[in-house]
Design a protein around this motif. Structure first.
Motif, PDB file in Angstrom:
ATOM      1  N   SER A  86      57.491  10.018  14.516  1.00 31.63           N
ATOM      2  CA  SER A  86      57.495  10.702  15.805  1.00 31.63           C
ATOM      3  C   SER A  86      56.774   9.830  16.829  1.00 31.63           C
ATOM      4  O   SER A  86      55.944   8.994  16.483  1.00 31.63           O
ATOM      5  N   TYR A  87      57.103  10.038  18.091  1.00 31.87           N
ATOM      6  CA  TYR A  87      56.452   9.253  19.140  1.00 31.87           C
ATOM      7  C   TYR A  87      54.950   9.530  19.162  1.00 31.87           C
ATOM      8  O   TYR A  87      54.156   8.622  19.415  1.00 31.87           O
ATOM      9  N   GLU A  88      54.572  10.756  18.856  1.00 33.55           N
ATOM     10  CA  GLU A  88      53.149  11.119  18.831  1.00 33.55           C
ATOM     11  C   GLU A  88      52.417  10.372  17.716  1.00 33.55           C
ATOM     12  O   GLU A  88      51.317   9.857  17.922  1.00 33.55           O
ATOM     13  N   ASP A  89      53.024  10.313  16.510  1.00 33.56           N
ATOM     14  CA  ASP A  89      52.397   9.603  15.391  1.00 33.56           C
ATOM     15  C   ASP A  89      52.363   8.095  15.638  1.00 33.56           C
ATOM     16  O   ASP A  89      51.393   7.429  15.281  1.00 33.56           O
ATOM     17  N   ALA A  90      53.423   7.564  16.242  1.00 34.42           N
ATOM     18  CA  ALA A  90      53.442   6.128  16.544  1.00 34.42           C
ATOM     19  C   ALA A  90      52.295   5.766  17.478  1.00 34.42           C
ATOM     20  O   ALA A  90      51.646   4.734  17.307  1.00 34.42           O
ATOM     21  N   GLU A  91      52.021   6.640  18.436  1.00 34.25           N
ATOM     22  CA  GLU A  91      50.917   6.396  19.366  1.00 34.25           C
ATOM     23  C   GLU A  91      49.572   6.649  18.689  1.00 34.25           C
ATOM     24  O   GLU A  91      48.631   5.869  18.843  1.00 34.25           O
ATOM     25  N   LYS A  92      49.482   7.711  17.907  1.00 31.13           N
ATOM     26  CA  LYS A  92      48.229   8.066  17.225  1.00 31.13           C
ATOM     27  C   LYS A  92      47.747   6.948  16.309  1.00 31.13           C
ATOM     28  O   LYS A  92      46.563   6.628  16.263  1.00 31.13           O
ATOM     29  N   TYR A  93      48.666   6.340  15.562  1.00 30.10           N
ATOM     30  CA  TYR A  93      48.311   5.299  14.603  1.00 30.10           C
ATOM     31  C   TYR A  93      48.495   3.887  15.154  1.00 30.10           C
ATOM     32  O   TYR A  93      48.336   2.917  14.423  1.00 30.10           O
ATOM     33  N   ASP A  94      48.871   3.783  16.426  1.00 32.42           N
ATOM     34  CA  ASP A  94      48.995   2.498  17.110  1.00 32.42           C
ATOM     35  C   ASP A  94      49.985   1.555  16.398  1.00 32.42           C
ATOM     36  O   ASP A  94      49.723   0.376  16.195  1.00 32.42           O
ATOM     37  N   LEU A 131      60.330 -10.730  20.630  1.00 31.58           N
ATOM     38  CA  LEU A 131      60.226  -9.486  21.386  1.00 31.58           C
ATOM     39  C   LEU A 131      59.127  -8.632  20.770  1.00 31.58           C
ATOM     40  O   LEU A 131      58.978  -8.567  19.560  1.00 31.58           O
ATOM     41  N   LYS A 132      58.355  -7.985  21.592  1.00 34.97           N
ATOM     42  CA  LYS A 132      57.242  -7.181  21.116  1.00 34.97           C
ATOM     43  C   LYS A 132      57.518  -5.702  21.329  1.00 34.97           C
ATOM     44  O   LYS A 132      58.353  -5.308  22.134  1.00 34.97           O
ATOM     45  N   MET A 133      56.797  -4.890  20.614  1.00 26.75           N
ATOM     46  CA  MET A 133      56.886  -3.445  20.784  1.00 26.75           C
ATOM     47  C   MET A 133      56.122  -3.046  22.034  1.00 26.75           C
ATOM     48  O   MET A 133      55.135  -3.681  22.353  1.00 26.75           O
ATOM     49  N   PRO A 134      56.483  -2.020  22.726  1.00 27.41           N
ATOM     50  CA  PRO A 134      57.585  -1.094  22.457  1.00 27.41           C
ATOM     51  C   PRO A 134      58.931  -1.556  23.004  1.00 27.41           C
ATOM     52  O   PRO A 134      59.937  -0.916  22.751  1.00 27.41           O
ATOM     53  N   LEU A 165      62.085  -1.791  20.726  1.00 28.68           N
ATOM     54  CA  LEU A 165      62.824  -0.589  20.340  1.00 28.68           C
ATOM     55  C   LEU A 165      64.054  -0.372  21.214  1.00 28.68           C
ATOM     56  O   LEU A 165      64.989   0.297  20.806  1.00 28.68           O
ATOM     57  N   ASN A 166      64.077  -0.937  22.398  1.00 27.24           N
ATOM     58  CA  ASN A 166      65.239  -0.813  23.273  1.00 27.24           C
ATOM     59  C   ASN A 166      66.384  -1.725  22.863  1.00 27.24           C
ATOM     60  O   ASN A 166      67.476  -1.614  23.379  1.00 27.24           O
ATOM     61  N   HIS A 167      66.148  -2.649  21.921  1.00 21.75           N
ATOM     62  CA  HIS A 167      67.160  -3.610  21.500  1.00 21.75           C
ATOM     63  C   HIS A 167      67.799  -3.253  20.155  1.00 21.75           C
ATOM     64  O   HIS A 167      68.557  -4.018  19.613  1.00 21.75           O
ATOM     65  N   PHE A 168      67.446  -2.110  19.605  1.00 25.51           N
ATOM     66  CA  PHE A 168      68.007  -1.671  18.335  1.00 25.51           C
ATOM     67  C   PHE A 168      68.861  -0.432  18.557  1.00 25.51           C
ATOM     68  O   PHE A 168      68.733   0.261  19.553  1.00 25.51           O
ATOM     69  N   ASP A 169      69.699  -0.133  17.569  1.00 23.65           N
ATOM     70  CA  ASP A 169      70.456   1.116  17.614  1.00 23.65           C
ATOM     71  C   ASP A 169      69.538   2.308  17.391  1.00 23.65           C
ATOM     72  O   ASP A 169      69.778   3.393  17.886  1.00 23.65           O
ATOM     73  N   VAL A 170      68.501   2.101  16.589  1.00 23.47           N
ATOM     74  CA  VAL A 170      67.527   3.160  16.326  1.00 23.47           C
ATOM     75  C   VAL A 170      66.306   2.871  17.182  1.00 23.47           C
ATOM     76  O   VAL A 170      65.756   1.790  17.147  1.00 23.47           O
ATOM     77  N   HIS A 171      65.874   3.855  17.940  1.00 21.79           N
ATOM     78  CA  HIS A 171      64.794   3.632  18.904  1.00 21.79           C
ATOM     79  C   HIS A 171      63.476   4.243  18.465  1.00 21.79           C
ATOM     80  O   HIS A 171      62.703   4.710  19.288  1.00 21.79           O
ATOM     81  N   GLN A 172      63.230   4.238  17.154  1.00 18.96           N
ATOM     82  CA  GLN A 172      61.979   4.742  16.617  1.00 18.96           C
ATOM     83  C   GLN A 172      61.556   3.877  15.440  1.00 18.96           C
ATOM     84  O   GLN A 172      62.392   3.268  14.773  1.00 18.96           O
ATOM     85  N   HIS A 173      60.256   3.847  15.162  1.00 25.63           N
ATOM     86  CA  HIS A 173      59.759   3.219  13.947  1.00 25.63           C
ATOM     87  C   HIS A 173      60.157   4.092  12.757  1.00 25.63           C
ATOM     88  O   HIS A 173      60.414   5.282  12.904  1.00 25.63           O
ATOM     89  N   SER A 174      60.151   3.507  11.577  1.00 23.56           N
ATOM     90  CA  SER A 174      60.352   4.287  10.354  1.00 23.56           C
ATOM     91  C   SER A 174      59.218   3.964   9.392  1.00 23.56           C
ATOM     92  O   SER A 174      58.608   2.897   9.466  1.00 23.56           O
ATOM     93  N   TRP A 175      58.933   4.901   8.508  1.00 19.99           N
ATOM     94  CA  TRP A 175      57.881   4.716   7.531  1.00 19.99           C
ATOM     95  C   TRP A 175      58.150   5.575   6.317  1.00 19.99           C
ATOM     96  O   TRP A 175      59.078   6.369   6.287  1.00 19.99           O
ATOM     97  N   CYS A 176      57.319   5.416   5.311  1.00 20.93           N
ATOM     98  CA  CYS A 176      57.323   6.265   4.137  1.00 20.93           C
ATOM     99  C   CYS A 176      56.017   7.048   4.215  1.00 20.93           C
ATOM    100  O   CYS A 176      54.935   6.457   4.272  1.00 20.93           O
TER     101      CYS A 176
END
Length: 108
Positions: A9-17, A30-33, A36-47
């Motif tokens: 989530s955008y909130e978790d991405a910001e919370k955990y930097d 290219l650096k974040m964020p 994210l505008n250059h991918f088909d998916v515009h969010q980080h993923s994690w486990c």
């Protein structure tokens, strides 16, 4: 609940930097964020294990400053961040050998 793969989530991405963790370890020019505008998916993923607050985040491949070409190149090492008990533990894992196939999968 066990670990599950999901988009962050955008909130978790910001919370955990996560943008800065990605930028610290990933070789991309290219650096974040912005990346994210250059991918088909515009969010980080994690486990993530949300019950315990643990997560594993792949930051991608590291740079090899000592390449044979003399130029900075991506290496065969990937950075992973494991977040446990409020601490980030960095794992640098390398894969070696042939390309992955059903008979010979790549091992980290």
């Amino acid at each position: 609940m066990p670990f599950v793969n999901e988009y962050v989530s955008y909130e978790d991405a910001e919370k955990y930097d996560l943008d800065n963790l990605w930028n610290k370890y990933n070789y991309s020019m290219l650096k974040m964020p912005e990346l994210l505008n250059h991918f088909d998916v515009h969010q980080h993923s994690w486990c993530v294990d949300k019950e315990r607050g643990y997560w594993l985040f792949n930051c991608g491949f590291l740079l090899n400053e000592d390449s044979l070409s003399g130029f900075v190149e991506p290496s065969n090492e990937e950075a992973f961040i494991l977040h446990v008990n409020g601490q980030n533990i960095v794992f640098i894992l390398a894969h070696h050998g042939m390309e992955a196939t059903d008979l010979y999968p790549i091992h980290f």
